[in-house]
Scaffold this motif. Structure first.
Motif, PDB file in Angstrom:
ATOM      1  N   ARG A  88       0.813  -0.995  -0.017  1.00  0.00           N
ATOM      2  CA  ARG A  88      -0.050   0.017  -0.090  1.00  0.00           C
ATOM      3  C   ARG A  88       0.936   1.406  -0.020  1.00  0.00           C
ATOM      4  NH1 ARG A  88      -4.850  -2.192   0.817  1.00  0.00           N
ATOM      5  NH2 ARG A  88      -4.912  -4.144   1.839  1.00  0.00           N
ATOM      6  N   GLU A  90       1.075   3.819   1.796  1.00  0.00           N
ATOM      7  CA  GLU A  90       1.261   4.319   3.030  1.00  0.00           C
ATOM      8  C   GLU A  90       2.633   3.356   3.559  1.00  0.00           C
ATOM      9  OE1 GLU A  90      -2.890   5.017   2.527  1.00  0.00           O
ATOM     10  OE2 GLU A  90      -1.667   3.205   2.358  1.00  0.00           O
ATOM     11  N   GLU A  91       2.712   2.144   3.031  1.00  0.00           N
ATOM     12  CA  GLU A  91       3.840   1.354   3.403  1.00  0.00           C
ATOM     13  C   GLU A  91       5.054   1.760   2.487  1.00  0.00           C
ATOM     14  OE1 GLU A  91       3.200  -3.170   3.583  1.00  0.00           O
ATOM     15  OE2 GLU A  91       1.248  -2.373   2.823  1.00  0.00           O
ATOM     16  N   ALA A  93       5.577   4.863   1.561  1.00  0.00           N
ATOM     17  CA  ALA A  93       5.934   6.155   2.398  1.00  0.00           C
ATOM     18  C   ALA A  93       6.959   5.981   3.500  1.00  0.00           C
ATOM     19  CB  ALA A  93       4.688   7.007   2.277  1.00  0.00           C
ATOM     20  N   GLU A  94       6.404   4.975   4.174  1.00  0.00           N
ATOM     21  CA  GLU A  94       6.939   4.617   5.682  1.00  0.00           C
ATOM     22  C   GLU A  94       8.281   4.153   5.338  1.00  0.00           C
ATOM     23  OE1 GLU A  94       6.202   2.087   9.533  1.00  0.00           O
ATOM     24  OE2 GLU A  94       4.614   2.067   8.153  1.00  0.00           O
ATOM     25  N   ALA A  95       8.314   3.151   4.545  1.00  0.00           N
ATOM     26  CA  ALA A  95       9.694   2.573   4.272  1.00  0.00           C
ATOM     27  C   ALA A  95      10.672   3.601   3.727  1.00  0.00           C
ATOM     28  CB  ALA A  95       9.755   1.566   3.235  1.00  0.00           C
ATOM     29  N   ALA A  97      10.566   7.045   4.126  1.00  0.00           N
ATOM     30  CA  ALA A  97      10.801   7.800   5.176  1.00  0.00           C
ATOM     31  C   ALA A  97      11.984   7.309   6.120  1.00  0.00           C
ATOM     32  CB  ALA A  97       9.479   8.398   5.932  1.00  0.00           C
ATOM     33  N   LYS A  98      11.890   6.325   6.230  1.00  0.00           N
ATOM     34  CA  LYS A  98      12.828   5.534   7.094  1.00  0.00           C
ATOM     35  C   LYS A  98      14.098   5.372   6.749  1.00  0.00           C
ATOM     36  CE  LYS A  98      13.796   1.441  10.384  1.00  0.00           C
ATOM     37  NZ  LYS A  98      15.164   1.430   9.892  1.00  0.00           N
ATOM     38  N   THR A 101      16.176   8.689   6.903  1.00  0.00           N
ATOM     39  CA  THR A 101      16.821   9.213   8.113  1.00  0.00           C
ATOM     40  C   THR A 101      18.162   8.741   8.180  1.00  0.00           C
ATOM     41  OG1 THR A 101      16.082   7.415   9.336  1.00  0.00           O
ATOM     42  CG2 THR A 101      14.526   9.149   9.359  1.00  0.00           C
ATOM     43  N   ALA A 128       1.797   7.490  -2.904  1.00  0.00           N
ATOM     44  CA  ALA A 128       3.120   7.395  -2.053  1.00  0.00           C
ATOM     45  C   ALA A 128       3.763   8.566  -2.246  1.00  0.00           C
ATOM     46  CB  ALA A 128       4.081   6.292  -2.457  1.00  0.00           C
ATOM     47  N   LEU A 131       2.090  11.377  -0.176  1.00  0.00           N
ATOM     48  CA  LEU A 131       2.332  11.122   1.147  1.00  0.00           C
ATOM     49  C   LEU A 131       3.852  11.677   1.662  1.00  0.00           C
ATOM     50  CD1 LEU A 131       0.631   7.663   1.639  1.00  0.00           C
ATOM     51  CD2 LEU A 131      -0.204   9.733   2.767  1.00  0.00           C
ATOM     52  N   LEU A 132       4.924  11.595   0.910  1.00  0.00           N
ATOM     53  CA  LEU A 132       6.328  11.608   1.060  1.00  0.00           C
ATOM     54  C   LEU A 132       6.340  13.439   0.612  1.00  0.00           C
ATOM     55  CD1 LEU A 132       7.704   8.666  -0.470  1.00  0.00           C
ATOM     56  CD2 LEU A 132       8.052   9.275   1.782  1.00  0.00           C
TER      57      LEU A 132
END
Length: 238
Positions: A88, A90-91, A93-95, A97-98, A101, A128, A131-132
């Protein structure tokens, strides 16, 4: 630009090799790079995927893949037919974003075009990117038909309020025809964004050392390269 989303106007147009070139140019400029393949289709678990190919060509990048499906289909269809969970937005974007960092640059490579579906709800790479809040690089083909698909992609990005970083020709032929030569001038016009590079046909078949030496010369300074769009256009004018 900690995250750059890379999409194409279709399949088999040089998106993965372009991603490798962008990664290579960034590495040459001294930046740490991660490459995230949101969904890999059409490969067995033991076969190297697109992220692995980027690492092979570009060198010391962190390669990550969120999901893999065996059939060469759109991710949503491949996930459904395999009985596996879809990826998805959201997944993705989350990956990304991590990874951002821990790296100076994260390249998120899509599957096919901008609106290829990842899940049954219709989630796409464009979602995605939203979201980012990340810019999008569009890889397109050189010849006849590319102006239409490039403009459609650019219009959708703008409709969503996304930043179109530019356009890269994923495979520039050894003997370009009239349409390809004219498209060098026309692509930035229809995209409303700069032409940021052109990769020679067969670039992905180069030995990694040769690829790494040449890659910055295929991309504009905005992508850490030395390619000059004006000089390229003058050279290719029929």
């Amino acid at each position: 630009m900690p995250v750059l989303v890379i999409t194409g106007t279709g399949t088999e147009i040089g998106k993965t090799v372009t991603t490798a070139a962008v990664a290579c140019a960034a590495l040459t400029a001294g930046r740490s790079v991660a490459v995230l393949k949101a969904a890999q289709t059409g490969l067995r678990p033991d076969e190297p995927g697109d992220a692995d190919e980027v690492a092979r060509l570009a060198g010391a990048v962190t390669a990550a893949e969120l999901a893999r499906y065996p059939e060469p289909l759109a991710p949503a269809t491949a996930a459904r037919r395999s009985g596996r969970a879809p990826v998805r937005p959201e997944e993705i974007a989350e990956a990304a974003a991590k990874l951002a960092t821990e790296h100076d640059l994260v390249l998120v490579e899509g599957a096919g075009g901008l609106l290829v579906r990842f899940d049954a709800a219709g989630g796409t790479l464009a979602d995605a990117a939203e979201l980012l809040a990340a810019p999008v690089l569009v890889v397109t083909s050189a010849g006849l038909g590319t102006l239409n698909t490039t403009e459609l992609t650019a219009r959708e990005l703008r409709r969503r309020g996304l930043d179109l970083a530019g356009v890269v020709i994923g495979s520039w032929p050894d003997a370009p025809d009239l349409a390809a030569c004219c498209n060098v001038a026309d692509l930035p016009v229809v995209a409303g964004a700069p032409l940021l590079g052109a990769l020679p046909a067969g670039a992905g078949a180069l030995a990694p050392a040769d690829f790494r030496a040449a890659a910055p010369g295929w991309l504009a300074p905005q992508l850490n390269g030395t390619w000059d769009a004006e000089a390229f256009g003058a050279q290719e004018t029929p």
